[in-house]
Design a protein around this motif. Structure first.
Motif, short mmCIF file in Angstrom:
data_model
loop_
_atom_site.label_atom_id
_atom_site.label_comp_id
_atom_site.label_asym_id
_atom_site.label_seq_id
_atom_site.Cartn_x
_atom_site.Cartn_y
_atom_site.Cartn_z
N PHE A 18 0.82 -1.21 0.00
CA PHE A 18 0.00 0.00 0.00
C PHE A 18 0.86 1.26 0.00
CE2 PHE A 18 -3.69 -2.59 1.73
CZ PHE A 18 -4.42 -2.49 0.56
N LEU A 19 1.97 1.26 0.74
CA LEU A 19 2.87 2.42 0.70
C LEU A 19 3.44 2.61 -0.70
CD1 LEU A 19 4.89 2.19 4.05
CD2 LEU A 19 3.01 3.75 3.50
N GLN A 20 3.90 1.52 -1.31
CA GLN A 20 4.47 1.59 -2.66
C GLN A 20 3.43 2.08 -3.66
OE1 GLN A 20 5.91 -2.38 -3.32
NE2 GLN A 20 7.66 -2.12 -1.95
N GLU A 21 2.21 1.59 -3.55
CA GLU A 21 1.15 1.99 -4.47
C GLU A 21 0.79 3.46 -4.27
OE1 GLU A 21 -1.87 1.53 -7.48
OE2 GLU A 21 0.10 0.69 -7.07
N ALA A 22 0.75 3.92 -3.03
CA ALA A 22 0.46 5.33 -2.77
C ALA A 22 1.53 6.21 -3.42
CB ALA A 22 0.39 5.59 -1.27
N ILE A 23 2.80 5.83 -3.28
CA ILE A 23 3.88 6.61 -3.88
C ILE A 23 3.76 6.60 -5.41
CG2 ILE A 23 6.39 6.64 -4.26
CD1 ILE A 23 6.62 5.81 -1.25
N ARG A 24 3.41 5.47 -5.97
CA ARG A 24 3.25 5.39 -7.43
C ARG A 24 2.14 6.33 -7.90
NH1 ARG A 24 0.31 3.28 -11.34
NH2 ARG A 24 -1.21 2.24 -10.01
N LEU A 25 1.00 6.30 -7.20
CA LEU A 25 -0.13 7.15 -7.59
C LEU A 25 0.15 8.64 -7.34
CD1 LEU A 25 -3.05 4.88 -6.34
CD2 LEU A 25 -2.43 5.36 -8.72
N ILE A 26 0.83 8.95 -6.26
CA ILE A 26 1.21 10.34 -5.98
C ILE A 26 2.13 10.85 -7.08
CG2 ILE A 26 2.60 11.78 -4.43
CD1 ILE A 26 1.34 10.01 -2.11
N THR A 27 3.11 10.04 -7.46
CA THR A 27 4.03 10.43 -8.54
C THR A 27 3.27 10.65 -9.83
OG1 THR A 27 5.86 9.25 -7.50
CG2 THR A 27 6.02 9.63 -9.88
N GLN A 28 2.34 9.80 -10.11
CA GLN A 28 1.55 9.85 -11.35
C GLN A 28 0.56 11.02 -11.36
OE1 GLN A 28 -1.55 6.67 -12.01
NE2 GLN A 28 0.08 5.86 -13.33
N GLN A 29 -0.08 11.30 -10.23
CA GLN A 29 -1.19 12.25 -10.21
C GLN A 29 -0.88 13.61 -9.59
OE1 GLN A 29 -4.80 10.32 -8.74
NE2 GLN A 29 -4.11 8.37 -9.56
N ILE A 30 0.24 13.71 -8.87
CA ILE A 30 0.57 14.99 -8.23
C ILE A 30 1.96 15.47 -8.68
CG2 ILE A 30 0.85 16.24 -6.05
CD1 ILE A 30 -1.06 14.13 -4.79
N ALA A 31 2.99 14.75 -8.26
CA ALA A 31 4.37 15.12 -8.62
C ALA A 31 5.30 13.99 -8.18
CB ALA A 31 4.77 16.41 -7.91
N PRO A 32 6.47 13.91 -8.82
CA PRO A 32 7.44 12.88 -8.41
C PRO A 32 7.93 13.10 -6.98
CG PRO A 32 8.06 13.89 -10.51
CD PRO A 32 6.93 14.69 -9.95
N VAL A 33 8.24 12.00 -6.32
CA VAL A 33 8.81 12.04 -4.98
C VAL A 33 10.29 12.37 -5.11
CG1 VAL A 33 9.31 10.66 -2.92
CG2 VAL A 33 7.11 10.41 -4.10
N VAL A 34 10.74 13.41 -4.42
CA VAL A 34 12.15 13.80 -4.49
C VAL A 34 12.95 13.31 -3.29
CG1 VAL A 34 11.76 15.78 -6.00
CG2 VAL A 34 11.71 16.11 -3.52
N LYS A 35 12.25 12.96 -2.22
CA LYS A 35 12.93 12.45 -1.03
C LYS A 35 11.93 11.63 -0.24
CE LYS A 35 16.42 14.32 1.98
NZ LYS A 35 16.99 15.52 2.59
N SER A 36 12.42 10.56 0.40
CA SER A 36 11.53 9.77 1.25
C SER A 36 12.30 9.25 2.46
CB SER A 36 10.90 8.62 0.47
OG SER A 36 11.88 7.77 -0.05
N SER A 37 11.59 9.13 3.54
CA SER A 37 12.17 8.59 4.77
C SER A 37 12.18 7.07 4.68
CB SER A 37 11.36 9.03 5.99
OG SER A 37 10.13 8.31 6.05
N SER A 38 12.79 6.47 5.66
CA SER A 38 12.64 5.03 5.86
C SER A 38 11.19 4.77 6.23
CB SER A 38 13.54 4.56 7.01
OG SER A 38 14.88 4.86 6.74
N VAL A 39 10.83 3.50 6.24
CA VAL A 39 9.49 3.10 6.69
C VAL A 39 9.60 2.79 8.18
CG1 VAL A 39 7.68 1.36 6.45
CG2 VAL A 39 8.86 2.22 4.41
N TYR A 40 8.62 3.25 8.94
CA TYR A 40 8.58 3.05 10.38
C TYR A 40 7.34 2.27 10.75
CZ TYR A 40 12.25 6.56 10.84
OH TYR A 40 13.43 7.24 10.75
N GLU A 41 7.48 1.36 11.71
CA GLU A 41 6.32 0.66 12.24
C GLU A 41 5.95 1.34 13.55
OE1 GLU A 41 4.59 -3.73 12.17
OE2 GLU A 41 6.53 -3.59 13.17
#
Length: 159
Positions: A18-41
């Motif tokens: 779901f995180l990967q899919e959200a990033i894909r859709l955000i890149t596609q529909q808003i703007a590319p991701v230029v920086k991302s943090s690690s994943v935290y639980e």
């Protein structure tokens, strides 16, 4: 171009997917991701009987106005099966706007900076990883200072 900081959260199903899919859709529909943090639980916040979350902060650069970013985020959440039934309830994806440049917006449908970010370890841990010296435009403190004065004791661990 304006730096937009988003917090992603998911605690249902295949959380990593779901995180990967959200990033894909955000890149596609808003703007590319230029920086991302690690994943935290993270332990569930607010409604503590829910499954643990995965959280991640991402940064985009866009010329879209804040209201349009919000509209597109809400559409992405809906595309990904988000159902808003219970406050702080379990969800496939949650996308919050943390910062939109250094703008301060206080409208009924949109408050930026996010009004709770300084109270939430699950937000400040990933944010401090990628933008420790970013100044909160209302509180006039950097993210590290906000994190060090945090009272939230929920367990947040980097994966």
């Amino acid at each position: 171009m304006i730096d937009v900081f988003l917090l992603l959260g998911t605690n249902l199903g295949d959380r990593h997917l779901f995180l990967q899919e959200a990033i894909r859709l955000i890149t596609q529909q808003i703007a590319p991701v230029v920086k991302s943090s690690s994943v935290y639980e993270t332990q569930s916040w607010g409604k503590t009987d829910e499954p643990d979350y995965l959280n991640q902060v991402i940064v985009l650069q866009t010329i879209l106005p804040p209201a349009e970013v919000l509209t597109r985020i809400l559409n992405i959440e809906q595309q990904m099966g988000r159902k808003r039934m219970v406050k702080w309830g379990a969800r496939t994806i949650d996308i919050d706007i943390l910062f939109y440049g250094n703008e301060v917006i206080n409208n009924p449908n949109l408050i930026i900076p996010h009004p709770q970010l300084q109270n939430r370890r699950f937000t400040l841990e990933p944010l401090a990883e990628i933008a420790p010296y970013l100044i909160h435009p209302v509180l006039n403190k950097n993210i590290l200072a906000l994190k060090s004065s945090l009272k939230d004791s929920l367990i947040v661990k980097k994966l």
